[in-house]
Structures are given as structure tokens and as C-alpha cells.
Scaffold this active site. Structure first.
Site, short mmCIF file in Angstrom:
data_model
loop_
_atom_site.label_atom_id
_atom_site.label_comp_id
_atom_site.label_asym_id
_atom_site.label_seq_id
_atom_site.Cartn_x
_atom_site.Cartn_y
_atom_site.Cartn_z
N ASP A 109 0.78 -1.17 -0.01
CA ASP A 109 0.03 -0.04 -0.07
C ASP A 109 0.81 1.23 -0.02
O ASP A 109 0.62 2.14 -0.86
CB ASP A 109 -0.96 0.03 1.40
CG ASP A 109 -2.17 -0.81 0.76
OD1 ASP A 109 -2.29 -1.47 0.06
OD2 ASP A 109 -3.16 -0.44 1.62
N ASN A 155 -4.58 -2.33 -4.79
CA ASN A 155 -5.89 -2.27 -3.96
C ASN A 155 -5.65 -1.40 -2.95
O ASN A 155 -6.17 -1.80 -1.84
CB ASN A 155 -6.22 -3.60 -3.72
CG ASN A 155 -7.64 -3.96 -3.10
OD1 ASN A 155 -8.35 -3.03 -3.48
ND2 ASN A 155 -7.89 -4.99 -2.72
N GLY A 185 -6.79 1.36 -0.67
CA GLY A 185 -7.65 2.09 -0.49
C GLY A 185 -7.46 3.54 -0.34
O GLY A 185 -7.91 4.54 -0.71
N ARG A 194 -14.32 -1.33 -5.78
CA ARG A 194 -14.57 -0.63 -4.53
C ARG A 194 -15.12 0.73 -4.83
O ARG A 194 -14.47 1.44 -5.71
CB ARG A 194 -13.41 -0.31 -3.91
CG ARG A 194 -12.39 -1.83 -3.45
CD ARG A 194 -11.16 -2.03 -2.69
NE ARG A 194 -11.32 -1.15 -1.36
CZ ARG A 194 -10.52 -1.03 -0.54
NH1 ARG A 194 -9.26 -1.20 -0.96
NH2 ARG A 194 -10.64 -0.29 0.48
N SER A 225 -14.62 6.96 6.44
CA SER A 225 -13.68 7.98 6.94
C SER A 225 -12.99 8.49 5.85
O SER A 225 -12.44 9.74 5.97
CB SER A 225 -13.24 7.70 8.14
OG SER A 225 -12.34 6.68 7.89
N GLN A 226 -12.30 7.62 5.04
CA GLN A 226 -11.52 7.97 4.04
C GLN A 226 -11.94 9.12 3.32
O GLN A 226 -10.87 9.75 2.70
CB GLN A 226 -10.93 6.85 3.25
CG GLN A 226 -10.37 5.77 4.19
CD GLN A 226 -9.94 4.62 3.21
OE1 GLN A 226 -10.06 4.39 2.04
NE2 GLN A 226 -9.52 3.58 3.98
N ASP A 234 -10.98 -2.37 10.82
CA ASP A 234 -9.99 -3.38 10.48
C ASP A 234 -9.78 -4.42 11.60
O ASP A 234 -9.23 -5.12 11.33
CB ASP A 234 -8.70 -2.64 10.18
CG ASP A 234 -9.03 -2.02 8.94
OD1 ASP A 234 -9.86 -2.09 8.09
OD2 ASP A 234 -8.20 -0.98 8.57
N ASN A 289 -19.48 -1.05 6.46
CA ASN A 289 -18.35 -0.64 5.86
C ASN A 289 -17.35 -1.71 5.40
O ASN A 289 -16.52 -1.62 4.59
CB ASN A 289 -17.68 0.45 6.53
CG ASN A 289 -18.34 1.94 6.31
OD1 ASN A 289 -19.13 2.29 5.50
ND2 ASN A 289 -17.98 2.60 7.32
N LYS A 337 -14.45 -3.10 1.88
CA LYS A 337 -13.12 -3.17 1.90
C LYS A 337 -12.26 -3.86 0.78
O LYS A 337 -12.87 -4.01 -0.15
CB LYS A 337 -12.65 -3.82 3.24
CG LYS A 337 -13.23 -2.93 4.60
CD LYS A 337 -12.47 -1.71 4.69
CE LYS A 337 -12.93 -0.94 6.02
NZ LYS A 337 -12.03 0.30 6.29
N GLU A 338 -11.05 -4.42 1.07
CA GLU A 338 -10.36 -5.20 -0.12
C GLU A 338 -11.34 -6.42 -0.39
O GLU A 338 -11.17 -6.49 -1.69
CB GLU A 338 -9.09 -5.88 0.41
CG GLU A 338 -7.83 -4.75 0.68
CD GLU A 338 -8.26 -3.82 1.86
OE1 GLU A 338 -7.35 -3.19 2.21
OE2 GLU A 338 -9.29 -3.95 2.58
N ARG A 395 -15.86 -8.34 3.76
CA ARG A 395 -15.27 -9.06 4.78
C ARG A 395 -16.21 -9.66 5.86
O ARG A 395 -15.98 -10.56 6.45
CB ARG A 395 -14.31 -7.92 5.70
CG ARG A 395 -12.86 -7.78 4.92
CD ARG A 395 -12.35 -6.90 6.00
NE ARG A 395 -10.90 -6.59 5.12
CZ ARG A 395 -10.12 -5.31 5.46
NH1 ARG A 395 -10.42 -4.61 6.38
NH2 ARG A 395 -8.91 -5.23 4.68
N HIS A 452 -5.37 -9.21 2.83
CA HIS A 452 -4.42 -9.43 3.95
C HIS A 452 -5.21 -9.49 5.31
O HIS A 452 -4.53 -10.61 6.14
CB HIS A 452 -3.48 -8.22 3.94
CG HIS A 452 -4.28 -6.77 4.06
ND1 HIS A 452 -3.89 -6.13 5.00
CD2 HIS A 452 -5.49 -6.35 3.75
CE1 HIS A 452 -4.84 -4.95 5.13
NE2 HIS A 452 -5.66 -5.08 4.03
N ARG A 453 -5.99 -8.94 5.64
CA ARG A 453 -6.63 -9.11 6.99
C ARG A 453 -7.44 -10.63 6.94
O ARG A 453 -7.42 -11.01 8.16
CB ARG A 453 -7.67 -7.81 7.38
CG ARG A 453 -6.84 -6.64 7.23
CD ARG A 453 -7.34 -5.59 8.26
NE ARG A 453 -6.71 -4.53 7.93
CZ ARG A 453 -5.48 -4.25 8.59
NH1 ARG A 453 -4.75 -5.17 9.38
NH2 ARG A 453 -4.81 -2.99 8.37
N LYS A 510 0.37 -6.58 1.97
CA LYS A 510 -0.39 -5.33 1.71
C LYS A 510 -0.23 -4.28 2.93
O LYS A 510 0.00 -3.15 2.57
CB LYS A 510 -1.72 -5.49 1.44
CG LYS A 510 -2.59 -4.42 0.92
CD LYS A 510 -4.00 -4.47 0.80
CE LYS A 510 -4.56 -3.55 -0.03
NZ LYS A 510 -5.05 -2.35 0.91
#
Length: 421
Positions: free
Chosen positions: A53, A95, A97, A125, A171-172, A297, A320, A324-325, A328, A374-375, A400
Site C-alpha cells: 500500500d 488495491n 484504498g 471498490r 472516513s477515508q 479493521d 463498511n 473493503k479489500e 469481509r 491481507h486481513r 499489503k
């Protein structure tokens, strides 16, 4: 290694003890990189994360005329004229974000055209609400699908005096507009439409980082900020360790009843995901309901931990997490049920984890589809600490945000079995 490879975590059968230093915060690193690029002069960023990232962010800044040097594994030295230049080709952001959303706003200050694009996952996304907010402020920004690629035609100036966004969406988006605002020709009000901010703690991170680079921001009320047209000032900045990464280590400690020294206390983190430690500390008596809106996250970590809790846990306000990627909520549901059918159910945007302490010591011949997320890979590795046979697909997707994750587990004495396709 390829995306078809797998890794199996062998349950250690003992408490995990050792010392692991989490990587730098991805969220803060990408904010600091952008703000340093918008500041005239040289900034030295210490404690940073070097991952996929942040590589995408730094490479994009280089394409726009910013010098980004890497003297060691935890430092970026950023030298800029204070203005981003039009790149020769599209900005490819994988990817990432944070990178694509922050830059979509920032490149409106470029004198020229910019295209922001990403991989197949990024192209799914959403970014439409941010595009609409910028267009409403008179900027030329477009996206044919509501997802990347995004086309921006900048005039080199920002004449807007007010930027509005629905803060409940991401929030991004809010952070992207806030970081753009000091580049305007006059004061800008950034205002939220709606009642809620998704992950308000990340907006606070943004404001703290902006102020460290010289921005002057006044909070008019809970949903409105006035930002002075100061631009940014080059600064030396220290990035704190990544709280999201720390959650895996806190959970591994709790699951194994061990002791893992991270070198930083939980209450020293300013990132919102650090509040997950309060729930992890209650294991195996985690509460019946956990709200995920302000620590998004960390929810994958908590959801896998909840599978071994004494009582069921319902995770709420997860909308939300679906953008995500990967989705989730669906990925956690599918992964938990791959370990044992009936372990998880979904009701709307809530995830219910049935919980069963008897899972510990059991065997499950299952393969976890990480969806290149990744998560998802990192959280289900935790299940492998207690359940044998859990195979993680595409394990290198952890690069990532935490390239050293598997080595960190091995440093604690966890055995990994790798299979190459």
C-alpha cells in the site's frame, strides 16, 4: 510464490512468548507521505511502513515529480516543490484504498489531467460519493462505474469554499477532503452530511497529521471544520506502530495464554483499532455484542477470536466492512463455517459467531479463501493456532500491510507448512 500457494499454521500446543515489533501504521504512513508531498521542502518520516500500500502511494508521488528516498527500512525522505505535477501516465494504485481515495482529492490541485486506477479488486471498490462531492465543489472529476478508474482534470487551483460529504459512507472520503482543503486559495469549510462518521478515530488521525505539517483547522461543531489556506510545511514526523497489526499479536497472546511484548503499550496507540485490545483482554468472556463501526479493521481479528469464546458474540454495524479489500462480512462468515459448519451466520450487516471453546484442539480439513485480502489471511492464521489443518490461500497477500507477518509468527516458535502450487 503465487496466489495459488497455501500455508498451514501448526498449532504450537503451548503459550507463545517472545518479542515482536509491529510495523509502522499504514494509515498514518500514507497520510504523512501525501502531506509531505504537498509541503515545500524536505520531510523525514520515521517509523514508516514499507508495504504494498505505501509502495503504491510513494510510486504515485514520484510520478508527480516528488522525490521519495528510502535510506533504510523504516524511513522515507520526501522532497517536494509543494505542488504535484501532472504524471505522464495513469497512477496505478493496486488495491490501496487510502492511496486512491486520498489522491483522488489531492490531484485536483494538479495543472493537467490525471487518471487513477487499480487492480481488479480496486475496480470493485466504491469511490462515487467522493467523486460527487468534488464535482459539487466545481472540480472536474469523473468515474464511469462509481469505482476506479477515476479521471481528474485539474486547473492548478482550488477555488471551492465548502466541501460536503456523507461521513457515514467512509472516513477515508472525509480525510481526503480535509487533506485537500489547506491547498485552497481561501478558507474552506468541510462539512458532513448525515449524523454519523464511519470510524471517527481515523478522521482524528488525519487532523493530527495535518496539524503536524502546519495546517490550521478549527472545529466549528461535531460535523464541520474550517480549514485555513496555509498549504503545508515540510516537517520531520514519526509514525507510530500499526494498531491493526498489533491486534493479531494481542489475540495470539490471548489464545495461547502467552506473553508477547510489542514494545509499546496498548494505551499508547492513537489509532482507533487499538480499542480492540479492551475486548481481547476479556477473552474468553468477550461481551455478547461488539460494535464494529469505529474499529473496522480489527473486526476480523475479534471475529476469529470469538469462535473460541465461551459465549456467542454478535458483531454489529459492519456495513463498511463490505466495501473493503473484499466483502469481509461474507469472507468471515465463509471462513468460519469452513472451519466448522454453523460457526457463523449473517443477519443484514451483523455477523453472529456461535463460539465454542471445544474448537481448541480440534481438526478441520479446510481451505480459507482470503480473496487476496491481507486481513482475512492474518486473522484466520490465528484459528490455526488452536485448530489443526487450517490452510490459508494466497498467504503472501499479507504484504499489503504487514510483509513480515509470517516471520513474526515463526519468531514466536509457530511452525508453518508452505505448499507451492
Amino acid at each position: 510464490m503465487s496466489v495459488n500457494d497455501t500455508v498451514t499454521v501448526i498449532p504450537p500446543g503451548r503459550p507463545l512468548h517472545g518479542q515482536v515489533s509491529p510495523p509502522g501504521s499504514k494509515s498514518i504512513t500514507n497520510r504523512a507521505l501525501l502531506l509531505a508531498a504537498l509541503a515545500k521542502g524536505t520531510s523525514r518520516l520515521g517509523g514508516v511502513l514499507k508495504s504494498d500500500d505505501t509502495r503504491h502511494m510513494s510510486n504515485a508521488l514520484r510520478q508527480m515529480g516528488v522525490t521519495v528516498e528510502e535510506p533504510d527500512d523504516t524511513t522515507f525522505v520526501v522532497t517536494s516543490s509543494g505542488r504535484l505535477q501532472a504524471p505522464e501516465g495513469p497512477l496505478f494504485l493496486g488495491n490501496a484504498g487510502t492511496a486512491v481515495r486520498f489522491l483522488t482529492a489531492a490531484v485536483t490541485t494538479v495543472d493537467g489531467s490525471v487518471t487513477l486506477d487499480g487492480d481488479e479488486y480496486m475496480r470493485k471498490r466504491p469511490i462515487g460519493p467522493l467523486v460527487d462531492a468534488l464535482r459539487a465543489a466545481g472540480l472536474e472529476v469523473s468515474s464511469a462505474t462509481g469505482c476506479p478508474p477515476v479521471q481528474v482534470k485539474g486547473s492548478g487551483t482550488l477555488a471551492a469554499t465548502r466541501l460536503e460529504i456523507d461521513g457515514g459512507l467512509s472516513s477515508q472520503y472525509v480525510s481526503a477532503l480535509l487533506m485537500l482543503a489547506p491547498c485552497a486559495a481561501q478558507p474552506v469549510e468541510v462539512a458532513l452530511i448525515g449524523q454519523d462518521i464511519g470510524a471517527r478515530g481515523y478522521v482524528d488521525l488525519t487532523l493530527a497529521c495535518m496539524r503536524a505539517f502546519g495546517a490550521q483547522v478549527t472545529e466549528l461543531d461535531a460535523n464541520t471544520w474550517r480549514v485555513a489556506p496555509t498549504g503545508y510545511v515540510a516537517s520531520d514526523y514519526q509514525v507510530e506502530p500499526d494498531a491493526s497489526a498489533a491486534t493479531y499479536l494481542w489475540a495470539a497472546e490471548a489464545l495461547s495464554q502467552g506473553r508477547i511484548d510489542l514494545g509499546v503499550a496498548a494505551d499508547a496507540f492513537t489509532q482507533p483499532d487499538a480499542r480492540a485490545q479492551g475486548f481481547i483482554a476479556q477473552f474468553p468472556q468477550m461481551p455478547a455484542v461488539i460494535n464494529g463501526s469505529q474499529m473496522q479493521d480489527a473486526i476480523p481479528t475479534l471475529a476469529v477470536l470469538a469462535a473460541f469464546n465461551r459465549t456467542p458474540v454478535r458483531f454489529v454495524d459492519l456495513a463498511n466492512l463490505r466495501v473493503k479489500e473484499c466483502d469481509r462480512v461474507a469472507a468471515l462468515h465463509d471462513g468460519l463455517n469452513a472451519i466448522r459448519p454453523g460457526l457463523a451466520t449473517v443477519e443484514g450487516d451483523d455477523l453472529l459467531v456461535a463460539a465454542d471453546p471445544a474448537l481448541a484442539g480440534s481438526h478441520s480439513d479446510c481451505s480459507i479463501n482470503t480473496h487476496a485480502d491481507h486481513r482475512i489471511a492474518m486473522c484466520f492464521a490465528l484459528a490455526g493456532l488452536k485448530v489443526s489443518g487450517v490452510r490459508i490461500q494466497d498467504p503472501l497477500c499479507v504484504g499489503k500491510t504487514y510483509p513480515g507477518y509470517w516471520k513474526a509468527l515463526e519468531s514466536l516458535g509457530v511452525e508453518l507448512q508452505w505448499v507451492s502450487a
